[in-house]
Scaffold this active site. Structure first.
Site, PDB file in Angstrom:
ATOM      1  N   TYR A 124       5.283  -7.899  15.767  1.00 34.62           N
ATOM      2  CA  TYR A 124       5.418  -6.684  14.946  1.00 34.62           C
ATOM      3  C   TYR A 124       6.093  -5.580  15.772  1.00 34.62           C
ATOM      4  O   TYR A 124       7.079  -4.989  15.340  1.00 34.62           O
ATOM      5  CB  TYR A 124       4.027  -6.242  14.489  1.00 34.62           C
ATOM      6  CG  TYR A 124       3.995  -5.062  13.551  1.00 34.62           C
ATOM      7  CD1 TYR A 124       4.524  -5.149  12.271  1.00 34.62           C
ATOM      8  CD2 TYR A 124       3.396  -3.857  13.935  1.00 34.62           C
ATOM      9  CE1 TYR A 124       4.465  -4.069  11.396  1.00 34.62           C
ATOM     10  CE2 TYR A 124       3.333  -2.778  13.067  1.00 34.62           C
ATOM     11  CZ  TYR A 124       3.863  -2.886  11.797  1.00 34.62           C
ATOM     12  OH  TYR A 124       3.805  -1.818  10.941  1.00 34.62           O
ATOM     13  N   ASP A 155       9.959  -6.652  -3.615  1.00 35.90           N
ATOM     14  CA  ASP A 155       8.852  -7.177  -2.817  1.00 35.90           C
ATOM     15  C   ASP A 155       8.857  -8.692  -2.958  1.00 35.90           C
ATOM     16  O   ASP A 155       9.175  -9.204  -4.028  1.00 35.90           O
ATOM     17  CB  ASP A 155       7.506  -6.612  -3.345  1.00 35.90           C
ATOM     18  CG  ASP A 155       6.430  -6.554  -2.271  1.00 35.90           C
ATOM     19  OD1 ASP A 155       6.090  -7.626  -1.740  1.00 35.90           O
ATOM     20  OD2 ASP A 155       5.951  -5.452  -1.963  1.00 35.90           O
ATOM     21  N   ALA A 164      10.886   2.377   7.807  1.00 36.79           N
ATOM     22  CA  ALA A 164       9.482   2.563   8.205  1.00 36.79           C
ATOM     23  C   ALA A 164       9.261   1.932   9.571  1.00 36.79           C
ATOM     24  O   ALA A 164       9.234   0.716   9.711  1.00 36.79           O
ATOM     25  CB  ALA A 164       8.555   1.914   7.178  1.00 36.79           C
ATOM     26  N   PHE A 196       0.826  -1.205   0.000  1.00 37.79           N
ATOM     27  CA  PHE A 196       0.000   0.000   0.000  1.00 37.79           C
ATOM     28  C   PHE A 196       0.874   1.276   0.000  1.00 37.79           C
ATOM     29  O   PHE A 196       0.879   2.031  -0.982  1.00 37.79           O
ATOM     30  CB  PHE A 196      -0.933  -0.081   1.212  1.00 37.79           C
ATOM     31  CG  PHE A 196      -1.577   1.206   1.633  1.00 37.79           C
ATOM     32  CD1 PHE A 196      -2.223   2.019   0.711  1.00 37.79           C
ATOM     33  CD2 PHE A 196      -1.553   1.584   2.975  1.00 37.79           C
ATOM     34  CE1 PHE A 196      -2.829   3.205   1.117  1.00 37.79           C
ATOM     35  CE2 PHE A 196      -2.150   2.764   3.383  1.00 37.79           C
ATOM     36  CZ  PHE A 196      -2.783   3.581   2.462  1.00 37.79           C
ATOM     37  N   GLY A 227      23.253  -3.100   5.818  1.00 37.23           N
ATOM     38  CA  GLY A 227      24.526  -3.540   5.234  1.00 37.23           C
ATOM     39  C   GLY A 227      24.667  -3.029   3.804  1.00 37.23           C
ATOM     40  O   GLY A 227      25.736  -2.558   3.390  1.00 37.23           O
TER      41      GLY A 227
END
Ligand code: UDP
Length: 316
Positions: free
Chosen positions: A148, A34, A117, A14, A105
């Site tokens: 998370y 991704d 993020a 998103f 790295g």
């Protein structure tokens, strides 16, 4: 003239896909990456024909190789909705920890500036309201959200360590609830859930009594803040979000009203474990150093988002 080469991880997600659009439009060469476990290629399909865009299908928890120079890295790969990280707890932990390590790295090797993020979840179920960057949070490390929250807290720690120890140019954005076109209808988050239920004329599943609060930021505002942060010289975490706070029940009613399906109605469900009772960003720091604040209020943002969801789920 090309402004630079950027790697965006989570490019098919998103927020990642909106970042790819923005940087391509701003004159950068964008490499999207991704593994597509929650991302959707449809979000970036329109970029594939451009010579300014490349896509790598890769899991950043494994060694990351990108040929050529890289000026900037933006690490946005991660399952990000509570039901996603419940379904994929190990991948969530790995992308926040091993994935971040690999990208730091890479940034060190390429001498890139890296923006990570992070999330309002680092504040957990906050005891300070609204949340400022100085607040250390109230997180249950072993609860269902811990995979998370703790991955993101580790991510901040290792990013600051690379900054302090290796002198890396780092940026950390703590993102509060964000919404807009390209959210996955079935990702379980409150906004896609309520929109799909309202459009289908079903029950809107309000968890608990709906008195918990959230503060929702329209994605264009967030992207604008991220670009400003990337190009700033501020190295510690910055909150980005919209401080307009609303209870989940009020939010459900706003969506029912906007969608206008007479069959839609509220139904109450059990509150998930460790669901934060309140959340609202203090954005004084972003206002001061980035001269940023949200421009889209909730009614405008919801209208634009409804336009998108209407195309995916026809009104029933
Ligand atoms: N929520 C809800 N109904 C749903 C999905 C979520 O009432 O169908 C509530 C959830 O309990 C939380 C808020 O909406 O209090 C925001 O949930 P979301 O999953 O969007 O993200 P969170 O902000 O909790 O990470």
């Amino acid at each position: 003239m090309l402004k630079g080469r950027i790697l965006v991880t989570g490019a098919a997600g998103f927020i990642g896909s909106h970042l790819c659009d923005r940087f391509v439009n701003d004159g950068y060469h964008v490499i999207g990456m991704d593994n597509l476990i929650t991302g959707n290629l449809g979000n970036i399909e329109h970029l594939f024909h451009l010579k300014e865009f490349e896509f790598y299908h890769h899991d950043v928890s494994k060694f990351v190789h990108v040929p050529g120079d890289l000026n900037y890295i933006l690490h946005f790969a991660s399952p990000a909705s509570p039901i996603d990280y419940l379904k994929m707890p190990i991948q969530t932990l790995k992308v926040g920890s091993l994935g971040t390590h690999n990208l730091l790295g890479l940034a060190k090797q390429k001498k890139s500036r890296i923006l990570i993020a992070s999330t309002s979840e680092v504040y957990g179920d906050p005891l300070v309201h609204p949340q400022t960057e100085e607040y250390w949070g109230n997180v249950n490390p072993i609860g269902p959200r811990g995979v998370y929250d703790e991955a993101k807290r580790f991510q901040e720690a290792i990013t600051m360590a690379y900054h302090r120890y290796h002198g890396l140019e780092t940026r950390i954005v703590r993102i509060f609830n964000t919404y807009g076109p390209r959210m996955r209808m079935e990702d379980g988050r409150v906004l896609p859930a309520f929109f799909s239920q309202a459009i289908r004329g079903e029950e809107l599943t309000v968890f608990g009594d709906g008195s918990q609060t959230r503060s929702f930021c329209y994605v264009n505002d967030l992207v604008d803040g991220i670009v400003r942060l990337l190009l700033s010289d501020y190295e510690k975490p910055v909150n980005l979000g919209n401080p307009q706070e609303v209870t989940v029940l009020e939010f459900a009613n706003e969506i029912i009203q906007l969608v206008g399906n007479p069959k839609a109605r509220i139904a109450y469900r059990e509150l998930p474990e460790d669901d934060p009772k309140q959340r609202k960003p203090d954005i004084s720091l972003a206002r001061k150093i980035l001269h940023w604040e949200p421009k889209f209020d909730r009614s405008k943002g919801l209208e634009l988002t409804f336009e998108y969801f209407k195309k995916i789920v026809p009104l029933q």
